[in-house]
Scaffold this motif. Structure first.
Motif, mmCIF file in Angstrom:
data_model
loop_
_atom_site.group_PDB
_atom_site.id
_atom_site.type_symbol
_atom_site.label_atom_id
_atom_site.label_comp_id
_atom_site.label_asym_id
_atom_site.label_seq_id
_atom_site.Cartn_x
_atom_site.Cartn_y
_atom_site.Cartn_z
ATOM 1 N N ALA A 113 0.734 -4.736 -9.605
ATOM 2 C CA ALA A 113 1.096 -3.402 -10.328
ATOM 3 C C ALA A 113 2.153 -2.275 -9.464
ATOM 4 O O ALA A 113 2.852 -1.796 -10.070
ATOM 5 C CB ALA A 113 -0.335 -2.771 -10.420
ATOM 6 N N GLY A 114 1.901 -2.272 -8.255
ATOM 7 C CA GLY A 114 2.572 -1.155 -7.580
ATOM 8 C C GLY A 114 3.956 -1.729 -7.450
ATOM 9 O O GLY A 114 5.054 -0.787 -7.637
ATOM 10 N N MET A 115 4.509 -2.716 -7.296
ATOM 11 C CA MET A 115 5.602 -3.563 -7.543
ATOM 12 C C MET A 115 6.426 -3.070 -8.574
ATOM 13 O O MET A 115 7.666 -2.572 -8.556
ATOM 14 C CB MET A 115 5.758 -4.918 -6.719
ATOM 15 N N LEU A 116 5.731 -3.295 -9.716
ATOM 16 C CA LEU A 116 6.236 -3.206 -11.005
ATOM 17 C C LEU A 116 6.466 -1.570 -11.161
ATOM 18 O O LEU A 116 7.690 -1.213 -11.601
ATOM 19 C CB LEU A 116 5.192 -3.428 -12.137
ATOM 20 N N LEU A 117 5.621 -0.725 -10.544
ATOM 21 C CA LEU A 117 6.004 0.685 -10.677
ATOM 22 C C LEU A 117 7.228 0.974 -9.686
ATOM 23 O O LEU A 117 7.621 2.282 -10.377
ATOM 24 C CB LEU A 117 4.742 1.259 -9.924
ATOM 25 N N ALA A 118 7.624 0.342 -8.911
ATOM 26 C CA ALA A 118 8.632 0.496 -8.030
ATOM 27 C C ALA A 118 10.346 0.443 -8.980
ATOM 28 O O ALA A 118 10.972 0.840 -8.463
ATOM 29 C CB ALA A 118 8.719 -0.314 -7.115
ATOM 30 N N HIS A 119 10.059 0.136 -10.104
ATOM 31 C CA HIS A 119 11.383 -0.052 -10.983
ATOM 32 C C HIS A 119 11.562 1.368 -11.418
ATOM 33 O O HIS A 119 12.704 1.801 -11.935
ATOM 34 C CB HIS A 119 11.213 -1.003 -12.067
ATOM 35 N N ALA A 120 10.530 2.134 -11.518
ATOM 36 C CA ALA A 120 10.644 3.559 -12.123
ATOM 37 C C ALA A 120 10.517 4.622 -11.197
ATOM 38 O O ALA A 120 11.058 5.688 -11.276
ATOM 39 C CB ALA A 120 9.674 3.772 -13.279
ATOM 40 N N ALA A 121 9.507 4.330 -10.255
ATOM 41 C CA ALA A 121 9.091 5.363 -9.350
ATOM 42 C C ALA A 121 9.968 5.582 -8.290
ATOM 43 O O ALA A 121 11.045 4.868 -7.819
ATOM 44 C CB ALA A 121 7.606 5.208 -8.578
ATOM 45 N N LYS A 122 9.995 6.829 -7.792
ATOM 46 C CA LYS A 122 10.862 7.195 -6.306
ATOM 47 C C LYS A 122 10.347 6.419 -5.100
ATOM 48 O O LYS A 122 10.920 5.802 -4.268
ATOM 49 C CB LYS A 122 11.113 8.550 -6.132
ATOM 50 N N THR A 123 9.255 6.574 -4.894
ATOM 51 C CA THR A 123 8.465 5.941 -3.608
ATOM 52 C C THR A 123 7.085 5.451 -4.077
ATOM 53 O O THR A 123 6.039 6.011 -4.841
ATOM 54 C CB THR A 123 8.126 6.899 -2.700
ATOM 55 N N VAL A 124 6.707 4.186 -3.747
ATOM 56 C CA VAL A 124 5.565 3.584 -3.833
ATOM 57 C C VAL A 124 4.757 3.067 -2.643
ATOM 58 O O VAL A 124 5.469 2.543 -1.783
ATOM 59 C CB VAL A 124 5.560 2.353 -4.502
ATOM 60 N N PHE A 125 3.796 3.402 -2.607
ATOM 61 C CA PHE A 125 2.825 3.121 -1.185
ATOM 62 C C PHE A 125 1.864 2.111 -1.673
ATOM 63 O O PHE A 125 0.857 2.357 -2.445
ATOM 64 C CB PHE A 125 2.073 4.151 -0.619
ATOM 65 N N LEU A 126 2.059 0.958 -1.254
ATOM 66 C CA LEU A 126 1.018 -0.120 -1.298
ATOM 67 C C LEU A 126 0.046 -0.089 -0.245
ATOM 68 O O LEU A 126 0.333 -0.242 1.037
ATOM 69 C CB LEU A 126 1.505 -1.564 -1.504
ATOM 70 N N THR A 127 -1.251 0.082 -0.706
ATOM 71 C CA THR A 127 -2.168 0.341 0.683
ATOM 72 C C THR A 127 -3.458 -0.823 0.496
ATOM 73 O O THR A 127 -3.913 -1.127 -0.424
ATOM 74 C CB THR A 127 -2.892 1.573 0.681
ATOM 75 N N ASP A 128 -4.016 -1.221 1.651
ATOM 76 C CA ASP A 128 -5.065 -2.118 1.846
ATOM 77 C C ASP A 128 -5.450 -2.156 3.214
ATOM 78 O O ASP A 128 -4.717 -1.525 4.186
ATOM 79 C CB ASP A 128 -4.621 -3.396 1.106
ATOM 80 N N HIS A 129 -6.536 -3.058 3.351
ATOM 81 C CA HIS A 129 -7.182 -3.131 4.684
ATOM 82 C C HIS A 129 -7.126 -4.655 5.161
ATOM 83 O O HIS A 129 -7.351 -5.503 4.493
ATOM 84 C CB HIS A 129 -8.430 -2.661 4.676
ATOM 85 N N GLY A 130 -6.291 -4.740 6.482
ATOM 86 C CA GLY A 130 -6.544 -6.200 6.941
ATOM 87 C C GLY A 130 -5.158 -6.766 7.177
ATOM 88 O O GLY A 130 -4.665 -6.818 6.332
ATOM 89 N N ASP A 131 -5.073 -7.357 8.422
ATOM 90 C CA ASP A 131 -3.587 -7.702 8.681
ATOM 91 C C ASP A 131 -3.107 -8.774 7.720
ATOM 92 O O ASP A 131 -1.939 -8.871 7.210
ATOM 93 C CB ASP A 131 -3.499 -8.242 10.138
ATOM 94 N N LYS A 132 -4.130 -9.867 7.228
ATOM 95 C CA LYS A 132 -3.456 -10.965 6.535
ATOM 96 C C LYS A 132 -3.244 -10.442 5.167
ATOM 97 O O LYS A 132 -2.279 -10.978 4.523
ATOM 98 C CB LYS A 132 -4.782 -11.974 6.419
ATOM 99 N N ILE A 133 -4.078 -9.462 4.540
ATOM 100 C CA ILE A 133 -3.661 -8.944 3.212
ATOM 101 C C ILE A 133 -2.498 -8.095 3.471
ATOM 102 O O ILE A 133 -1.584 -8.380 2.276
ATOM 103 C CB ILE A 133 -4.764 -8.083 2.668
ATOM 104 N N LEU A 134 -2.267 -7.456 4.216
ATOM 105 C CA LEU A 134 -0.976 -6.621 4.247
ATOM 106 C C LEU A 134 0.191 -7.438 4.441
ATOM 107 O O LEU A 134 1.056 -7.189 3.976
ATOM 108 C CB LEU A 134 -1.238 -5.561 5.568
ATOM 109 N N GLU A 135 0.106 -8.398 5.429
ATOM 110 C CA GLU A 135 1.297 -9.129 5.699
ATOM 111 C C GLU A 135 1.597 -10.189 4.386
ATOM 112 O O GLU A 135 2.992 -10.438 4.123
ATOM 113 C CB GLU A 135 0.633 -10.510 6.870
#
Length: 337
Positions: free
Chosen positions: A143-165
């Motif tokens: 969802a956040g990546m889809l937002l990046a087509h219209a938004a100026k800045t998108v922060f995708l946040t989560d917890h844990g190295d495997k999920i973030l990678e």
């Protein structure tokens, strides 16, 4: 062994699977890449396709006409008809199964509902144009990546190295979908820690998902928060609303769109199948009109309004929304002194 440790070990060992992944190749334990077709729904006049002409490429799909007979009873051989549709593809790397603490490695149904909502808002309004947004519990980041087509800045946040990678990998796979001027950041956000998170040192490799001071200042100006499939544990729900209070009580006014799926379990206390996790979530919300009264104006509270999912067209193909998916608009009333 402590009870808490026993519960954690059990969650680490138990494997769960999203219904979205039914039909994926069996026996794969590592990452798998699925392609999600995003297309403009037919027959919806309010969708302004020209806004995203470069994103929704025109593709032709063949469909056959129904078989028919003429008045003499002879078979009429239909001519193949070509229907065009405007669509594009999102490539999402995910695990087909995961442990409960690592469910962010999978794509879940409510994330697709949230994606439909984001796409519809982008195609029919300018509300998301040029904004700063943050996705909580982003998981694979769809969802956040889809937002990046219209938004100026998108922060995708989560917890844990495997999920973030894994989320970073998906950003790399789909960079062509983003607005060429959009900035997409993958950042660590542990909900049990107070907001704002500590500022990291950019030169330290293990802190690659840490926040810079300028990023935290930008989040304060964010107008949009989104989240999906983060309501399944009471402890997690408590932590979510704790971080939301920190985020939404500071800086500019923010709105959260949260998609969830009601999950039912048999309760010995109720001797019935109930959605206790959903009830706990609802206990944090007041209906909009409840905060209108004088007795509540001075008190901070979360105001919630459920959006009718049936009124949101389906842009993401080949998934069943089911009957338990919900979408909520949530605002925070800061109260008056």
């Amino acid at each position: 062994m402590k009870g808490g440790d026993s519960k954690k070990d059990k969650e680490e060992q138990q494997q769960v699977m999203s219904e979205v992944h039914l039909g994926c190749p069996p026996g794969i334990s590592g990452p798998h890449i699925s392609r999600f077709i995003i297309s403009l729904p037919a027959g919806i006049p309010e969708v302004e396709s020209s806004r995203f002409h470069e994103l929704f490429k025109e593709e032709e799909a063949c469909t056959d006409q129904d078989i028919s007979f003429d008045e003499d009873g002879d078979l009429v051989l239909p001519r193949r008809r070509r229907n065009s549709r405007r669509c594009f593809t999102m490539k999402i790397q995910h695990n087909i199964t995961s442990s409960i603490p690592s469910v962010g490695l999978q794509v879940w149904r409510a994330e697709l509902v949230l994606s439909d909502f984001v796409l519809h808002k982008m195609c029919t309004t300018t509300d998301f144009d040029g904004i700063v947004s943050l996705e909580l519990g982003a998981g694979t980041g769809l969802a956040g990546m889809l937002l990046a087509h219209a938004a100026k800045t998108v922060f995708l946040t989560d917890h844990g190295d495997k999920i973030l990678e894994n989320c970073v990998k998906n950003v790399q796979l789909n960079s062509g979908v983003f607005n060429c001027q959009a900035a997409v950041h993958v950042r660590e956000l542990d909900w049990v820690q107070p907001w704002p998170p500590k500022v990291g040192l950019d030169l330290v490799s293990q802190e690659r998902y840490s926040w810079s001071l300028s990023e935290l200042e930008e989040v304060q100006k964010a107008s949009l928060l989104v989240a999906a499939d983060v309501i399944y544990s009471d402890d997690l729900t408590d932590a979510l609303f704790g971080i939301l209070e920190g985020l939404m009580s500071q800086g500019s006014e923010k709105v959260l769109y949260l998609a969830l799926e009601k999950r039912y379990n048999f309760s010995l206390e109720d001797l019935d199948v109930v959605a206790n996790g959903y009830s706990h979530f609802r206990s944090y919300l007041r209906e909009d009109d409840e905060c209108e009264g004088l007795e509540h104006r001075s008190l901070p509270c979360f105001m919630g309004r459920r959006i009718n999912v049936a009124e949101i067209p389906q842009y993401v193909g080949e998934y069943d929304r089911g009957k338990d998916a919900e979408l909520w608009q949530i605002r925070y009333n800061k109260g008056q002194l």
